[in-house]
Design a protein around this motif. Structure first.
Motif, short mmCIF file in Angstrom:
data_model
loop_
_atom_site.label_atom_id
_atom_site.label_comp_id
_atom_site.label_asym_id
_atom_site.label_seq_id
_atom_site.Cartn_x
_atom_site.Cartn_y
_atom_site.Cartn_z
N LEU A 191 7.57 3.14 -11.49
CA LEU A 191 6.40 3.94 -11.13
C LEU A 191 5.25 3.05 -10.65
O LEU A 191 4.60 3.34 -9.63
CB LEU A 191 5.95 4.78 -12.33
N TYR A 192 5.00 1.96 -11.37
CA TYR A 192 3.93 1.05 -10.95
C TYR A 192 4.27 0.35 -9.63
O TYR A 192 3.38 0.08 -8.81
CB TYR A 192 3.64 0.03 -12.04
N MET A 193 5.54 0.06 -9.42
CA MET A 193 5.95 -0.51 -8.14
C MET A 193 5.70 0.47 -7.00
O MET A 193 5.32 0.08 -5.89
CB MET A 193 7.42 -0.92 -8.20
N GLY A 194 5.93 1.77 -7.28
CA GLY A 194 5.62 2.78 -6.29
C GLY A 194 4.14 2.82 -5.96
O GLY A 194 3.76 2.94 -4.78
N LEU A 195 3.29 2.69 -6.98
CA LEU A 195 1.85 2.66 -6.76
C LEU A 195 1.45 1.43 -5.95
O LEU A 195 0.59 1.50 -5.06
CB LEU A 195 1.12 2.66 -8.10
N LEU A 196 2.08 0.30 -6.24
CA LEU A 196 1.83 -0.93 -5.48
C LEU A 196 2.20 -0.76 -4.02
O LEU A 196 1.46 -1.18 -3.11
CB LEU A 196 2.64 -2.08 -6.10
N PHE A 197 3.32 -0.10 -3.77
CA PHE A 197 3.77 0.11 -2.39
C PHE A 197 2.81 1.03 -1.64
O PHE A 197 2.57 0.84 -0.45
CB PHE A 197 5.19 0.69 -2.39
N VAL A 198 2.26 2.03 -2.33
CA VAL A 198 1.28 2.92 -1.71
C VAL A 198 0.07 2.13 -1.24
O VAL A 198 -0.40 2.28 -0.12
CB VAL A 198 0.85 4.02 -2.70
N GLY A 199 -0.44 1.24 -2.11
CA GLY A 199 -1.60 0.44 -1.76
C GLY A 199 -1.33 -0.50 -0.60
O GLY A 199 -2.15 -0.62 0.32
N CYS A 200 -0.18 -1.15 -0.62
CA CYS A 200 0.16 -2.09 0.46
C CYS A 200 0.37 -1.36 1.78
O CYS A 200 -0.07 -1.82 2.84
CB CYS A 200 1.43 -2.86 0.09
N GLY A 201 1.04 -0.20 1.72
CA GLY A 201 1.26 0.58 2.93
C GLY A 201 -0.04 1.07 3.53
O GLY A 201 -0.25 1.02 4.75
N MET B 296 3.38 8.02 -0.83
CA MET B 296 2.64 8.89 -1.74
C MET B 296 3.54 10.02 -2.24
O MET B 296 3.54 10.38 -3.42
CB MET B 296 1.41 9.46 -1.02
N LEU B 297 4.32 10.60 -1.32
CA LEU B 297 5.26 11.66 -1.69
C LEU B 297 6.34 11.13 -2.62
O LEU B 297 6.70 11.78 -3.61
CB LEU B 297 5.88 12.25 -0.44
N TYR B 298 6.87 9.96 -2.28
CA TYR B 298 7.98 9.41 -3.07
C TYR B 298 7.52 9.05 -4.48
O TYR B 298 8.28 9.22 -5.44
CB TYR B 298 8.55 8.18 -2.37
N LEU B 299 6.30 8.55 -4.62
CA LEU B 299 5.77 8.23 -5.95
C LEU B 299 5.65 9.49 -6.80
O LEU B 299 5.98 9.48 -7.99
CB LEU B 299 4.42 7.53 -5.83
N CYS B 300 5.17 10.57 -6.20
CA CYS B 300 5.06 11.84 -6.94
C CYS B 300 6.44 12.33 -7.37
O CYS B 300 6.61 12.86 -8.48
CB CYS B 300 4.39 12.90 -6.08
N ALA B 301 7.43 12.15 -6.50
CA ALA B 301 8.79 12.57 -6.85
C ALA B 301 9.33 11.76 -8.02
O ALA B 301 10.01 12.29 -8.91
CB ALA B 301 9.70 12.43 -5.63
#
Length: 282
Positions: free
Chosen positions: A72-82, A102-107
């Protein structure tokens, strides 16, 4: 809701990344602060996502808090980098790197709330269904409905569904009053962060021309305070982090580990969950 604005500060042919191909151009004037970053402040403020996510990853690994939490935190990191890449370049490809994660992190958050027990209840069916749904949204957005409104509606629906399901889970559980207060506080902080970010995001869209006038009057560096889309990044970074902590805490409470955890803040700014007696929980 994105503002598509004609930027006249620089000629398009002089842009380092070339002409804008994104379907959205935000209120910050392009290439004014840096010759190499299209929207400097919008790019820089994504550092809050990176800081919060990186700290969460390190802390989760240190206290062996589970692969799902790290993911989950990796997903948040990817959102910020993207998002940083998008605002730096204003290209359509990097716009997708901002919006789709953003969608994938919510999923991922929704999956963690459904499969909250140690035993996997739905096997392969749930991840396949979620992947199919996100794939359908992605393909529709890229090839048919290339409107930011479609993405925003899909994102808002996914967030609301995840929060509603998680809150239902929370109400079903038999937990201590202390844990319930912590969960409610995390959910409220997450909501306030997201709602506050959405508020300033709309102000940035609606009053953009006026904000540009104000920024030209105050000049650097005070003009950075009026970059409201940057505040959207900061507020939603905090809101997203608190919601991730809420998901994590709900999982811990569901598994009966109420007495093992507590919530602390590093330097008074970075929230995280730490276990009083470190133990692997996966």
């Amino acid at each position: 809701m994105g503002m598509i604005i004609l930027d006249t500060a620089r000629n398009a042919t002089a842009y380092f990344w070339g002409e804008r191909t994104s379907t959205i151009d935000w209120c910050e004037e392009n290439y004014v602060v840096s010759d190499y970053i299209a929207e400097f402040w919008n790019c820089l403020t994504n550092g809050m996502f990176v800081i919060l996510a990186a700290f969460g990853i390190v802390n989760a690994i240190k206290h062996q808090q589970g692969k799902r939490v790290v993911t989950l935190y990796m997903g948040l990191l990817f959102v910020g980098c993207g998002s940083a890449c998008f605002h730096a370049t204003l290209k359509y490809t990097t716009q997708l790197l901002d919006e789709l994660p953003m969608l994938y992190l919510c999923a991922l958050g929704f999956y963690s709330l459904v499969e909250i027990d140690r035993a996997i209840n739905f096997g392969w069916k749930l991840p396949v269904a979620l992947i199919a749904l996100q794939t359908a949204i992605t393909v529709t957005y890229i090839f048919w409905v290339q409107s930011p409104v479609f993405h925003q509606a899909a994102f808002a629906t996914t967030v609301c569904a995840s929060v509603a399901f998680g809150y239902r889970r929370q109400c079903e559980m038999t937990i201590s009053n202390r844990t319930r207060r912590m969960l409610q506080r995390l959910l409220l902080q997450g909501f306030l962060g997201m709602a506050g970010g959405f508020f300033v995001w709309n102000l940035d869209n609606i009053f953009c021309h006026r904000l540009r006038t104000y920024r030209s009057h105050v000049g650097a560096p005070l003009d950075a305070i009026l970059q409201l889309h940057g505040w959207w990044h900061i507020l939603t970074a905090y809101g997203s982090t608190y919601l991730l902590l809420w998901v994590h805490l709900t999982k811990l409470a569901r598994q009966g580990h109420d007495h093992l955890f507590t919530i602390r803040h590093f330097a008074g700014l970075i929230p995280y969950i730490t276990l009083k007696s470190p133990k692997k929980i996966d």
